[in-house]
Design a protein around this motif. Structure first.
Motif, mmCIF file in Angstrom:
data_model
loop_
_atom_site.group_PDB
_atom_site.id
_atom_site.type_symbol
_atom_site.label_atom_id
_atom_site.label_comp_id
_atom_site.label_asym_id
_atom_site.label_seq_id
_atom_site.Cartn_x
_atom_site.Cartn_y
_atom_site.Cartn_z
ATOM 1 N N ASP A 70 0.863 -1.173 0.000
ATOM 2 C CA ASP A 70 0.000 0.000 0.000
ATOM 3 C C ASP A 70 0.897 1.219 0.000
ATOM 4 O O ASP A 70 2.114 1.109 0.157
ATOM 5 C CB ASP A 70 -1.032 -0.011 1.129
ATOM 6 C CG ASP A 70 -0.429 0.062 2.524
ATOM 7 O OD1 ASP A 70 0.775 0.331 2.654
ATOM 8 O OD2 ASP A 70 -1.171 -0.140 3.492
ATOM 9 N N SER A 71 0.309 2.359 -0.224
ATOM 10 C CA SER A 71 1.120 3.567 -0.366
ATOM 11 C C SER A 71 0.563 4.674 0.511
ATOM 12 O O SER A 71 -0.599 4.649 0.921
ATOM 13 C CB SER A 71 1.167 4.017 -1.828
ATOM 14 O OG SER A 71 -0.120 4.351 -2.287
ATOM 15 N N TYR A 72 1.424 5.621 0.779
ATOM 16 C CA TYR A 72 1.041 6.819 1.521
ATOM 17 C C TYR A 72 1.937 7.954 1.054
ATOM 18 O O TYR A 72 3.012 7.731 0.495
ATOM 19 C CB TYR A 72 1.164 6.593 3.038
ATOM 20 C CG TYR A 72 2.572 6.317 3.511
ATOM 21 C CD1 TYR A 72 3.396 7.348 3.981
ATOM 22 C CD2 TYR A 72 3.091 5.022 3.487
ATOM 23 C CE1 TYR A 72 4.682 7.088 4.415
ATOM 24 C CE2 TYR A 72 4.375 4.754 3.915
ATOM 25 C CZ TYR A 72 5.166 5.784 4.389
ATOM 26 O OH TYR A 72 6.445 5.534 4.815
ATOM 27 N N ARG A 73 1.486 9.152 1.255
ATOM 28 C CA ARG A 73 2.273 10.334 0.885
ATOM 29 C C ARG A 73 2.921 10.917 2.129
ATOM 30 O O ARG A 73 2.327 10.963 3.193
ATOM 31 C CB ARG A 73 1.385 11.385 0.232
ATOM 32 C CG ARG A 73 0.734 10.876 -1.027
ATOM 33 C CD ARG A 73 1.092 11.735 -2.192
ATOM 34 N NE ARG A 73 0.476 11.212 -3.397
ATOM 35 C CZ ARG A 73 1.126 10.960 -4.490
ATOM 36 N NH1 ARG A 73 2.421 11.182 -4.545
ATOM 37 N NH2 ARG A 73 0.519 10.493 -5.547
ATOM 38 N N ALA A 74 4.157 11.355 1.963
ATOM 39 C CA ALA A 74 4.900 11.982 3.057
ATOM 40 C C ALA A 74 5.707 13.136 2.474
ATOM 41 O O ALA A 74 6.106 13.092 1.301
ATOM 42 C CB ALA A 74 5.817 10.973 3.728
ATOM 43 N N PRO A 75 5.933 14.169 3.274
ATOM 44 C CA PRO A 75 6.708 15.312 2.785
ATOM 45 C C PRO A 75 8.116 14.887 2.354
ATOM 46 O O PRO A 75 8.712 13.981 2.927
ATOM 47 C CB PRO A 75 6.787 16.247 3.996
ATOM 48 C CG PRO A 75 5.723 15.789 4.932
ATOM 49 C CD PRO A 75 5.503 14.332 4.659
ATOM 50 N N SER A 76 8.603 15.559 1.346
ATOM 51 C CA SER A 76 9.957 15.319 0.863
ATOM 52 C C SER A 76 10.951 15.962 1.816
ATOM 53 O O SER A 76 10.741 17.074 2.299
ATOM 54 C CB SER A 76 10.113 15.926 -0.529
ATOM 55 O OG SER A 76 11.463 15.930 -0.912
ATOM 56 N N ALA A 77 12.034 15.259 2.100
ATOM 57 C CA ALA A 77 13.082 15.799 2.964
ATOM 58 C C ALA A 77 13.731 17.023 2.338
ATOM 59 O O ALA A 77 14.249 17.894 3.033
ATOM 60 C CB ALA A 77 14.134 14.735 3.246
ATOM 61 N N THR A 89 2.115 -5.035 2.761
ATOM 62 C CA THR A 89 0.937 -5.485 3.494
ATOM 63 C C THR A 89 1.250 -6.888 4.014
ATOM 64 O O THR A 89 2.293 -7.471 3.683
ATOM 65 C CB THR A 89 -0.290 -5.540 2.568
ATOM 66 O OG1 THR A 89 -0.027 -6.498 1.528
ATOM 67 C CG2 THR A 89 -0.585 -4.170 1.954
ATOM 68 N N ASP A 90 0.342 -7.447 4.791
ATOM 69 C CA ASP A 90 0.526 -8.829 5.244
ATOM 70 C C ASP A 90 0.593 -9.773 4.043
ATOM 71 O O ASP A 90 1.409 -10.695 4.010
ATOM 72 C CB ASP A 90 -0.598 -9.245 6.194
ATOM 73 C CG ASP A 90 -0.480 -8.566 7.550
ATOM 74 O OD1 ASP A 90 0.628 -8.104 7.900
ATOM 75 O OD2 ASP A 90 -1.503 -8.499 8.264
ATOM 76 N N ALA A 91 -0.267 -9.523 3.054
ATOM 77 C CA ALA A 91 -0.238 -10.351 1.834
ATOM 78 C C ALA A 91 1.099 -10.199 1.116
ATOM 79 O O ALA A 91 1.630 -11.162 0.555
ATOM 80 C CB ALA A 91 -1.389 -9.973 0.905
ATOM 81 N N GLY A 92 1.673 -8.999 1.130
ATOM 82 C CA GLY A 92 2.972 -8.755 0.511
ATOM 83 C C GLY A 92 4.084 -9.512 1.210
ATOM 84 O O GLY A 92 4.994 -10.041 0.564
ATOM 85 N N ARG A 93 4.009 -9.598 2.544
ATOM 86 C CA ARG A 93 5.012 -10.373 3.287
ATOM 87 C C ARG A 93 4.919 -11.848 2.903
ATOM 88 O O ARG A 93 5.934 -12.524 2.731
ATOM 89 C CB ARG A 93 4.828 -10.184 4.794
ATOM 90 C CG ARG A 93 5.447 -8.904 5.323
ATOM 91 C CD ARG A 93 5.349 -8.824 6.842
ATOM 92 N NE ARG A 93 4.212 -8.043 7.294
ATOM 93 C CZ ARG A 93 4.051 -6.741 7.123
ATOM 94 N NH1 ARG A 93 4.971 -6.067 6.490
ATOM 95 N NH2 ARG A 93 2.994 -6.112 7.570
#
Length: 131
Positions: A70-77, A89-93
Motif C-alpha cells: 500500500d502507499s502513503y504520501r509523506a513530505p519530501s526531505a 501489506t501482510d499479503a505482501g510479506r
C-alpha cells in the motif's frame, strides 16, 4: 568485449530480471518503506543497473492493485512535493516469502548446472567412446 556481446548480455540479464523484479521490489520494501526513485538507486547499488524508473512505477501499481503493497504520501526531505512511499501489506510479506522460496528452488539447481558443468572444450567435443 564487443558491443554485440555486451548488448546480448544486457538483454539476457534483463530477461532474467523480469521474472524476479517484483520479488526484488518486495524485498526492498520489506527493509523499509521507499519511494519510486529509491528503488532504482537500491537496485543499481546491488548491481541491477538495467532497471529504469519507467519499469518500476507500473510494477509498483500492479503490486498495489494486487494488495501486496500500500502507499502513503509523506513530505519530501528536500522540501519538494510530497513523495509516494510504498510499504508491505501482510499479503505482501507472504508473497515475498513465497517468492524467495521459489527463487531459491530455481536458482540453486541452475547455479549447480552452470558452475558444475565441465567447461573444458576439449572434453566437451570428445564423445564417451573416443578414448
Amino acid at each position: 568485449m564487443t558491443m554485440e556481446l555486451s548488448e546480448a548480455g544486457d538483454q539476457r540479464r534483463s530477461q532474467l530480471l523480469r521474472g524476479v523484479l517484483d520479488v526484488c521490489l518486495l524485498a526492498l520494501i520489506a527493509e523499509r518503506p521507499r519511494y519510486g526513485f529509491e528503488f532504482t538507486q537500491a537496485l543499481a547499488d546491488s548491481g541491477l543497473d538495467l532497471v529504469r524508473e519507467g519499469s518500476i512505477y507500473p510494477l509498483l501499481s500492479r503490486l498495489e492493485r494486487a494488495g501486496l503493497v500500500d502507499s502513503y504520501r509523506a513530505p519530501s526531505a528536500s522540501g519538494g512535493a510530497p513523495r509516494k512511499y510504498y510499504r508491505l501489506t501482510d499479503a505482501g510479506r507472504g508473497a515475498l516469502a513465497e517468492g524467495r522460496t521459489a527463487w531459491q528452488a530455481f536458482a540453486g539447481p541452475v547455479s549447480r548446472i552452470l558452475t558444475d558443468t565441465d567447461t573444458d572444450t576439449d572434453s566437451a567435443s570428445t564423445s564417451p567412446g573416443d578414448t
